[in-house]
Enzyme design. Structure first.
Site, PDB file in Angstrom:
ATOM      1  N   GLU A 187       0.842  -1.202   0.000  1.00  0.00           N
ATOM      2  CA  GLU A 187       0.000   0.000   0.000  1.00  0.00           C
ATOM      3  C   GLU A 187       0.870   1.243   0.000  1.00  0.00           C
ATOM      4  OE1 GLU A 187      -2.098  -0.069   3.759  1.00  0.00           O
ATOM      5  OE2 GLU A 187      -3.079  -1.938   3.171  1.00  0.00           O
ATOM      6  N   LYS A 189       2.176   4.668   1.657  1.00  0.00           N
ATOM      7  CA  LYS A 189       2.273   5.259   2.989  1.00  0.00           C
ATOM      8  C   LYS A 189       1.943   6.737   2.818  1.00  0.00           C
ATOM      9  CE  LYS A 189       5.116   5.329   7.105  1.00  0.00           C
ATOM     10  NZ  LYS A 189       5.010   6.717   7.480  1.00  0.00           N
ATOM     11  N   ASP A 193       1.321  10.537   3.623  1.00  0.00           N
ATOM     12  CA  ASP A 193       2.036  11.426   4.518  1.00  0.00           C
ATOM     13  C   ASP A 193       1.098  12.499   5.055  1.00  0.00           C
ATOM     14  OD1 ASP A 193       4.172  12.235   5.920  1.00  0.00           O
ATOM     15  OD2 ASP A 193       5.184  13.260   4.261  1.00  0.00           O
ATOM     16  N   TYR A 211      -6.881   2.700   5.833  1.00  0.00           N
ATOM     17  CA  TYR A 211      -6.010   1.557   5.528  1.00  0.00           C
ATOM     18  C   TYR A 211      -5.994   0.451   6.587  1.00  0.00           C
ATOM     19  CZ  TYR A 211      -3.033   4.828   8.122  1.00  0.00           C
ATOM     20  OH  TYR A 211      -2.539   5.720   9.023  1.00  0.00           O
ATOM     21  N   LYS A 218       2.053  -5.313   4.418  1.00  0.00           N
ATOM     22  CA  LYS A 218       1.354  -5.957   5.529  1.00  0.00           C
ATOM     23  C   LYS A 218       1.099  -7.418   5.199  1.00  0.00           C
ATOM     24  CE  LYS A 218      -1.078  -1.714   6.628  1.00  0.00           C
ATOM     25  NZ  LYS A 218      -2.283  -0.920   6.446  1.00  0.00           N
ATOM     26  N   LYS A 241      10.568   3.493   3.263  1.00  0.00           N
ATOM     27  CA  LYS A 241      10.561   4.951   3.060  1.00  0.00           C
ATOM     28  C   LYS A 241      11.250   5.302   1.742  1.00  0.00           C
ATOM     29  CE  LYS A 241      10.057   7.514   6.473  1.00  0.00           C
ATOM     30  NZ  LYS A 241       9.220   8.126   7.444  1.00  0.00           N
ATOM     31  N   CYS A 255      22.265  46.488   7.607  1.00  0.00           N
ATOM     32  CA  CYS A 255      21.067  46.179   6.835  1.00  0.00           C
ATOM     33  C   CYS A 255      21.345  46.402   5.347  1.00  0.00           C
ATOM     34  CB  CYS A 255      19.915  47.070   7.290  1.00  0.00           C
ATOM     35  SG  CYS A 255      18.456  46.877   6.252  1.00  0.00           S
ATOM     36  N   CYS A 276      19.059  49.557   4.182  1.00  0.00           N
ATOM     37  CA  CYS A 276      19.204  50.945   4.652  1.00  0.00           C
ATOM     38  C   CYS A 276      20.555  51.209   5.297  1.00  0.00           C
ATOM     39  CB  CYS A 276      18.076  51.291   5.618  1.00  0.00           C
ATOM     40  SG  CYS A 276      18.240  50.460   7.205  1.00  0.00           S
ATOM     41  N   CYS A 285      17.047  44.553  11.610  1.00  0.00           N
ATOM     42  CA  CYS A 285      17.378  45.943  11.342  1.00  0.00           C
ATOM     43  C   CYS A 285      16.510  46.810  12.255  1.00  0.00           C
ATOM     44  CB  CYS A 285      17.076  46.262   9.872  1.00  0.00           C
ATOM     45  SG  CYS A 285      17.078  48.043   9.562  1.00  0.00           S
ATOM     46  N   CYS A 344      13.610  52.259   7.110  1.00  0.00           N
ATOM     47  CA  CYS A 344      14.109  51.182   6.245  1.00  0.00           C
ATOM     48  C   CYS A 344      13.025  50.806   5.224  1.00  0.00           C
ATOM     49  CB  CYS A 344      14.484  50.001   7.136  1.00  0.00           C
ATOM     50  SG  CYS A 344      15.096  48.598   6.205  1.00  0.00           S
TER      51      CYS A 344
HETATM   52  S1  IVH Z   1      -0.758   0.818   9.068  1.00  0.00           S
HETATM   53  C1  IVH Z   1      -0.308  -1.011  13.304  1.00  0.00           C
HETATM   54  N1  IVH Z   1      -0.863   1.746   6.626  1.00  0.00           N
HETATM   55  O1  IVH Z   1       2.306   5.690   9.057  1.00  0.00           O
HETATM   56  C2  IVH Z   1      -0.074  -0.435  11.964  1.00  0.00           C
HETATM   57  N2  IVH Z   1      -0.044   3.186   8.315  1.00  0.00           N
HETATM   58  O2  IVH Z   1       4.750   5.093  10.582  1.00  0.00           O
HETATM   59  C3  IVH Z   1      -0.884   0.768  11.698  1.00  0.00           C
HETATM   60  N3  IVH Z   1       0.523   5.451   7.536  1.00  0.00           N
HETATM   61  O3  IVH Z   1       0.931   5.928  12.271  1.00  0.00           O
HETATM   62  C4  IVH Z   1      -0.465   1.598  10.581  1.00  0.00           C
HETATM   63  N4  IVH Z   1      -0.043   5.137   5.429  1.00  0.00           N
HETATM   64  O4  IVH Z   1      -0.143   7.295  10.397  1.00  0.00           O
HETATM   65  C5  IVH Z   1      -0.528   2.019   7.902  1.00  0.00           C
HETATM   66  N5  IVH Z   1      -1.072   2.446   4.425  1.00  0.00           N
HETATM   67  C6  IVH Z   1      -0.744   2.705   5.682  1.00  0.00           C
HETATM   68  C7  IVH Z   1      -0.254   3.978   6.076  1.00  0.00           C
HETATM   69  C8  IVH Z   1       0.098   4.172   7.417  1.00  0.00           C
HETATM   70  C9  IVH Z   1       0.410   6.017   6.316  1.00  0.00           C
HETATM   71  C10 IVH Z   1       1.045   6.157   8.725  1.00  0.00           C
HETATM   72  C11 IVH Z   1       0.203   6.007   9.974  1.00  0.00           C
HETATM   73  C12 IVH Z   1       1.110   5.389  10.990  1.00  0.00           C
HETATM   74  C13 IVH Z   1       2.465   5.725  10.460  1.00  0.00           C
HETATM   75  C14 IVH Z   1       3.468   4.710  10.926  1.00  0.00           C
END
Ligand code: IVH
Length: 668
Positions: A113, A115, A117, A225, A288, A312, A406, A409, A424, A430
């Protein structure tokens, strides 16, 4: 008759919920915005005429209210853990290998999946309805932010379809899409408010705002998720998430079942590139174990599940040459060093400049003239200098020194108390500080003077027509029209804009004055507490800190500001020009002690008076205003769109909720 109306209302609600789902979850609207607005208006009208059918879950309530109240905290039913991080394909392969070793002889399916942000959220549903939304907090307990979450239109308040457990929790990420993020930052730049470094900060900052109408305006979104509960429909994560998608949740299309390490590796390689096309920020992938039984067997460490891992993405980095460091002067006089670079391509944009923030950062990075610098964008939208390539430093290159005068000025710079910043001190002479303050004054959230942007302000200053904000009120259309690139129409527009600004309410005038540390929210609090400029100008630090949310630093800054004769002079000239210098007066004849000893909470939006006027009316009649409902509340004065969480709380505590007509009768 009533049955008919209820039916009509229900079918409109269902229809609107369906369109919200098409628009916000599927990104595939089937009617125009205008047709949608018409449906919503029809429902609003019916709900207004037949308040007995009101329902806090109606789609008409998804616009948010401007009620401020602190957040209640609750313990999570199941702890919200984080994920272990990996940074390479090999480490992810190790993770898959470890899972297999711990489940000997079993086939292990992995789900890949995105991640996302943003900031994590836990949503609780009962009988198909959203009952509570809680932030991660410290993992053990979080803030209840249901009112804000309700403004996110892709989150279903009422589930679709069937097969959902009677009670369950679903977790996901609240995100701010790139477009919303860029719009918000452009607005903040215009108003000289600090920018959000990335969509993650913007999303979490927004979710914790007390004003849900502002939350609604900022356009958050949410991807889900993780489904939790005792009666989930399937024995694996993937199918449960597909089911959740059927119930109305936004579940990313990127989710995929992967068999074997090769497919995992391919998935990483594909998304490393493809993620750049997504409408929201991602900082990696999550893998997962699909089977819930296997998840249970693998269990958790103290901090994270053994059945999931994050991969990451690498922050994108470029190497480019420093041309020179410029030193820029802001409206408050603070000097910001900026690295001017050979243009370089980074994450889809060309980077030419990057802030070096302050003297300490230049020292830490040890930047020398013409150095080759590493620039990164990572999750940060604003490019950041992260290092120097020492191997390519030119022999004899001198270190970059911070200026001591500055650049605009020539005044000798002074160190800001307790901070790394230099400023300044020449506030009144200024040029960039003067024009900066004027630009702030005319800004949309301040005096909102049409036709005057940064460039025109600079032009008027250059031409000697304005030296401070009060001079704006002496501008003459005839004289303006003589300026270069300015026709009679633009000149007229400016003069009209200045004239209109005389109606701008007092709290925005306070904001417009450029008192250091006094932003929009603080200005509102000050204006409400003081009532007029004379009171504000005469208050001591002690009196100021007695006002809610005014700390010693702000109080000090206000007293210092009004101690300067030039500032008092500007205030007087603005007053003479007809600018609002007090809050609107409420008719004294309305005064009574009918609400003596009563604590009232105001919620929602009103038709007869503004919220501020109701606040004033409560006080005028001897009552007290409070932001949040507690046992001490005597009643809630509710307008339209009262938040469902507030309503639920009032009901739970048995606190009467009264409408505005009833309230006005009460104090008549
Ligand atoms: S699963 C017990 N799935 O990443 C596991 N987390 O670094 C629960 N996050 O706190 C998290 N995308 O805020 C999961 N597809 C995804 C995610 C995800 C973003 C964030 C989430 C978590 C943090 C962990």
């Amino acid at each position: 008759m009533n049955d008919d109306i209820q039916k009509q209302i229900n079918s409109l609600r269902e229809e609107i919920n369906g369109h919200n789902h098409n628009y916000y979850v599927l990104n595939a609207p089937v009617i125009s915005d205008r047709e949608f607005d018409e449906l919503l208006k029809r429902l609003e009208e019916l709900e207004r005429r037949y308040p007995e059918f009101d329902d806090p879950y109606s789609p008409t309530h998804r616009v948010g209210s401007d009620l401020s109240a602190g957040f209640e905290q609750v313990a999570h039913e199941r702890r919200m853990l984080s994920l272990g991080n990996t940074y390479s394909v090999e480490e992810v392969d190790d993770f898959v290998g470890r899972c297999r070793d711990l489940l000997p002889g079993e086939d292990v399916e992995i789900v890949g999946e995105m991640k996302f942000d943003g900031t994590s959220i836990s949503l609780h549903y009962e009988d198909g309805r959203l009952v509570r939304a809680v932030t991660r907090g410290d993992g053990e307990k979080g803030d209840v932010v249901t009112d804000n979450i309700i403004t996110i239109k892709s989150i279903p308040l009422q589930l679709k379809g069937s097969g959902w457990p009677r009670r369950f929790e679903i977790r996901g990420e609240v995100v701010m899409p790139w477009t919303a993020f860029e719009r918000l930052n452009a607005e903040r730049a215009f108003n000289e408010e600090p920018l959000f470094a990335n969509p993650r900060n913007a999303a979490s900052g927004t979710l914790k705002m007390l004003n849900s109408a502002e939350v609604a305006r900022r356009g958050l979104d949410a991807y889900l998720y993780y489904l939790l509960g005792d009666e989930l429909p399937y024995d694996n994560h993937y199918q449960n998430m597909l089911a959740a998608r059927q119930w109305g949740f936004k579940v990313s299309d990127a989710m995929k079942v992967l068999h074997g390490i090769d497919e995992v590796d391919q998935y990483i390689r594909y998304w490393d590139m493809a993620r750049k096309e997504l409408p929201v920020a991602t900082d990696g992938l999550v893998f997962k174990v699909n089977s819930l039984r296997q998840q249970l067997n693998l269990g958790f460490t103290a901090k994270s599940p053994r059945w999931a891992i994050a991969y990451k993405f690498k922050a994108e980095r470029a190497l480019t040459r420093l041309r020179y460091v410029s030193f820029e002067v802001g409206r408050s006089g603070v000097i910001t060093p900026v690295a001017n670079l050979d243009p370089v391509q980074l994450s889809g944009t060309v980077v030419k400049r990057a802030s070096l923030h302050n003297e300490d950062i230049i020292r830490q990075l040890d930047i020398h003239q013409s150095d080759m610098l590493y620039v990164e964008k990572g999750g940060e939208i604003i490019p950041k200098i992260t290092g120097v390539d020492l191997s390519s430093r030119e022999p004899g290159a001198a270190p970059v020194e911070f200026v001591d005068r500055c650049p605009a000025c020539g005044a000798k710079l002074e160190k800001v108390d307790g901070e790394a910043a230099w400023m300044c001190p020449n506030k009144w002479e200024c040029p960039p500080q003067i024009t900066g303050r004027i630009e702030h004054f005319v800004g949309r959230q301040m005096m909102n003077i049409d036709g005057l942007g940064g460039e025109t302000v600079g032009q008027l200053y250059q031409a000697g027509m304005i030296r401070d904000v009060a001079d704006l009120y002496t501008l003459d259309a005839g004289e303006l029209a003589l300026l270069e690139r300015m026709g009679p129409r633009s000149a007229e527009r400016i003069v009209q804009g200045v004239a209109d600004s005389r109606q701008v309410p007092f709290d925005r005038v306070v904001f417009a004055l450029s008192i250091p540390y006094v932003g929009g929210t603080v200005s509102k609090k000050l204006a409400r507490a003081c009532g007029d400029i004379d009171t504000l100008m005469s208050m001591s630090e002690e009196q100021l800190t007695a006002i809610e949310d005014i700390g010693p630093r702000i109080a000090r800054s206000i007293v210092d500001y009004f101690a300067v004769p030039g500032n008092r002079d500007i205030v007087e000239r603005l007053r003479e020009a007809g600018v609002q210098m007090s809050m609107p007066k409420v008719d004294e004849a309305l005064q009574s002690d009918k609400l003596a000893g009563k604590t009232v909470v105001i919620s929602g939006t009103f038709t007869h008076h503004s919220r501020d006027e109701y606040k004033a009316l409560i006080e005028l009649n001897g009552g007290k205003n409070s932001g949040s409902i507690s046992k001490k509340t005597d009643f809630v004065l509710a307008g339209e769109n009262m938040g469902p969480a507030k309503l639920e709380k009032a009901e739970k505590l048995g606190i009467p909720v009264i409408g505005e007509d009833e309230f006005l009768d009460m104090i008549k």
